[in-house]
Design a protein around this motif. Structure first.
Motif, PDB file in Angstrom:
ATOM      1  N   ARG A  55     145.876  18.427  43.275  1.00 58.31           N
ATOM      2  CA  ARG A  55     145.951  18.987  41.920  1.00 58.31           C
ATOM      3  C   ARG A  55     147.281  18.652  41.252  1.00 58.31           C
ATOM      4  O   ARG A  55     147.337  18.351  40.065  1.00 58.31           O
ATOM      5  N   TYR A  56     148.348  18.721  42.026  1.00 57.51           N
ATOM      6  CA  TYR A  56     149.674  18.388  41.507  1.00 57.51           C
ATOM      7  C   TYR A  56     149.704  16.931  41.035  1.00 57.51           C
ATOM      8  O   TYR A  56     150.163  16.630  39.928  1.00 57.51           O
ATOM      9  N   LEU A  57     149.221  16.027  41.887  1.00 56.21           N
ATOM     10  CA  LEU A  57     149.227  14.604  41.541  1.00 56.21           C
ATOM     11  C   LEU A  57     148.325  14.316  40.340  1.00 56.21           C
ATOM     12  O   LEU A  57     148.683  13.530  39.457  1.00 56.21           O
ATOM     13  N   GLU A  58     147.172  14.947  40.299  1.00 55.57           N
ATOM     14  CA  GLU A  58     146.265  14.746  39.166  1.00 55.57           C
ATOM     15  C   GLU A  58     146.885  15.243  37.867  1.00 55.57           C
ATOM     16  O   GLU A  58     146.688  14.639  36.810  1.00 55.57           O
ATOM     17  N   ALA A  59     147.657  16.324  37.934  1.00 57.74           N
ATOM     18  CA  ALA A  59     148.348  16.825  36.743  1.00 57.74           C
ATOM     19  C   ALA A  59     149.383  15.823  36.241  1.00 57.74           C
ATOM     20  O   ALA A  59     149.710  15.805  35.053  1.00 57.74           O
ATOM     21  N   LEU A  60     149.882  14.974  37.145  1.00 52.96           N
ATOM     22  CA  LEU A  60     150.833  13.927  36.764  1.00 52.96           C
ATOM     23  C   LEU A  60     150.132  12.636  36.329  1.00 52.96           C
ATOM     24  O   LEU A  60     150.795  11.649  36.020  1.00 52.96           O
ATOM     25  N   GLY A  61     148.805  12.636  36.349  1.00 51.09           N
ATOM     26  CA  GLY A  61     148.055  11.463  35.918  1.00 51.09           C
ATOM     27  C   GLY A  61     147.580  10.549  37.030  1.00 51.09           C
ATOM     28  O   GLY A  61     147.063   9.461  36.760  1.00 51.09           O
ATOM     29  N   TRP A  62     147.731  10.960  38.278  1.00 52.05           N
ATOM     30  CA  TRP A  62     147.281  10.154  39.405  1.00 52.05           C
ATOM     31  C   TRP A  62     145.821  10.446  39.711  1.00 52.05           C
ATOM     32  O   TRP A  62     145.363  11.569  39.596  1.00 52.05           O
ATOM     33  N   LYS A  63     145.101   9.408  40.129  1.00 51.40           N
ATOM     34  CA  LYS A  63     143.766   9.569  40.713  1.00 51.40           C
ATOM     35  C   LYS A  63     143.979   9.600  42.217  1.00 51.40           C
ATOM     36  O   LYS A  63     144.755   8.805  42.751  1.00 51.40           O
ATOM     37  N   VAL A  64     143.294  10.497  42.889  1.00 48.26           N
ATOM     38  CA  VAL A  64     143.438  10.615  44.334  1.00 48.26           C
ATOM     39  C   VAL A  64     142.083  10.350  44.968  1.00 48.26           C
ATOM     40  O   VAL A  64     141.084  10.954  44.595  1.00 48.26           O
ATOM     41  N   ILE A  65     142.057   9.426  45.918  1.00 49.54           N
ATOM     42  CA  ILE A  65     140.827   9.124  46.643  1.00 49.54           C
ATOM     43  C   ILE A  65     141.154   9.222  48.136  1.00 49.54           C
ATOM     44  O   ILE A  65     142.171   8.696  48.586  1.00 49.54           O
ATOM     45  N   CYS A  66     140.321   9.946  48.860  1.00 47.40           N
ATOM     46  CA  CYS A  66     140.576  10.204  50.278  1.00 47.40           C
ATOM     47  C   CYS A  66     139.475   9.609  51.146  1.00 47.40           C
ATOM     48  O   CYS A  66     138.297   9.645  50.779  1.00 47.40           O
ATOM     49  N   PHE A  67     139.884   9.086  52.270  1.00 47.27           N
ATOM     50  CA  PHE A  67     138.954   8.556  53.264  1.00 47.27           C
ATOM     51  C   PHE A  67     139.334   9.116  54.618  1.00 47.27           C
ATOM     52  O   PHE A  67     140.496   9.396  54.884  1.00 47.27           O
ATOM     53  N   GLN A  68     138.358   9.233  55.475  1.00 46.68           N
ATOM     54  CA  GLN A  68     138.608   9.598  56.866  1.00 46.68           C
ATOM     55  C   GLN A  68     139.012   8.326  57.614  1.00 46.68           C
ATOM     56  O   GLN A  68     138.554   7.222  57.292  1.00 46.68           O
ATOM     57  N   ASN A  69     139.837   8.478  58.624  1.00 45.53           N
ATOM     58  CA  ASN A  69     140.230   7.324  59.442  1.00 45.53           C
ATOM     59  C   ASN A  69     139.002   6.578  59.955  1.00 45.53           C
ATOM     60  O   ASN A  69     138.974   5.349  59.971  1.00 45.53           O
ATOM     61  N   GLU A  70     137.977   7.331  60.363  1.00 47.02           N
ATOM     62  CA  GLU A  70     136.763   6.719  60.898  1.00 47.02           C
ATOM     63  C   GLU A  70     136.068   5.837  59.860  1.00 47.02           C
ATOM     64  O   GLU A  70     135.474   4.821  60.207  1.00 47.02           O
ATOM     65  N   ASP A  71     136.138   6.219  58.581  1.00 46.24           N
ATOM     66  CA  ASP A  71     135.533   5.409  57.516  1.00 46.24           C
ATOM     67  C   ASP A  71     136.135   4.005  57.519  1.00 46.24           C
ATOM     68  O   ASP A  71     135.426   3.003  57.415  1.00 46.24           O
ATOM     69  N   VAL A  72     137.442   3.948  57.640  1.00 43.64           N
ATOM     70  CA  VAL A  72     138.147   2.664  57.618  1.00 43.64           C
ATOM     71  C   VAL A  72     137.829   1.863  58.869  1.00 43.64           C
ATOM     72  O   VAL A  72     137.539   0.666  58.795  1.00 43.64           O
ATOM     73  N   LEU A  73     137.859   2.510  60.011  1.00 44.56           N
ATOM     74  CA  LEU A  73     137.642   1.808  61.276  1.00 44.56           C
ATOM     75  C   LEU A  73     136.207   1.316  61.434  1.00 44.56           C
ATOM     76  O   LEU A  73     135.967   0.262  62.024  1.00 44.56           O
TER      77      LEU A  73
END
Length: 141
Positions: free
Chosen positions: A80-98
């Motif tokens: 929420r803090y980052l989004e208030a500064l204008g950032w988009k946040v995208i999260c992945f699980q380690n397993e998704d990448v592997l």
């Protein structure tokens, strides 16, 4: 707020202790391989360090392991803090990448609203300089 030296030391420590998933994702994002975008590791946005950031699009790519399940409330506050500064946040699980790194790359491009394009970097260079780079001495002379 941490001092500049503390922040740099922490960023270095995080880069040196990265997970397999972080290493793999970074190897695919570095050197403008994904859609020609420049990414940075452990980019500071006080009081946080972003795992992987694309500054031109204000995108924070976060990789979460099992321990993030225990700190979900803190992660939400951070997001929420980052989004208030204008950032988009995208999260992945380690397993998704592997398990399917290409799907993660495609999801990043989709999040940015750009066409997926991947150019694998050449393996002939180990760093940022080539043999013909200015400032690199030629030992054969």
């Amino acid at each position: 707020m941490a001092s500049g030296r503390d922040r740099i030391a922490r960023a270095r420590a995080l880069r040196n202790s990265q997970t397999r998933a972080e290493g793999l994702l970074w190897s695919l994002l570095r050197s403008k391989q994904l859609c020609g975008l420049k990414f940075r590791r452990q980019h500071p946005v006080d009081p946080y360090l972003l795992d992987i950031a694309c500054l031109s699009h204000h995108l924070d790519v976060e990789l979460d392991g099992e321990y993030h399940d225990q700190i979900a409330e803190g992660d939400l506050k951070r997001q929420r803090y980052l989004e208030a500064l204008g950032w988009k946040v995208i999260c992945f699980q380690n397993e998704d990448v592997l398990e399917d790194a290409e799907s993660v790359l495609r999801a990043i491009a989709r999040e940015l609203g750009i066409t997926y394009l991947f150019h694998k970097r050449t393996r002939s260079r180990s760093g940022n300089r080539s043999e013909n780079s200015p400032g690199l001495r030629n030992p054969k002379r």
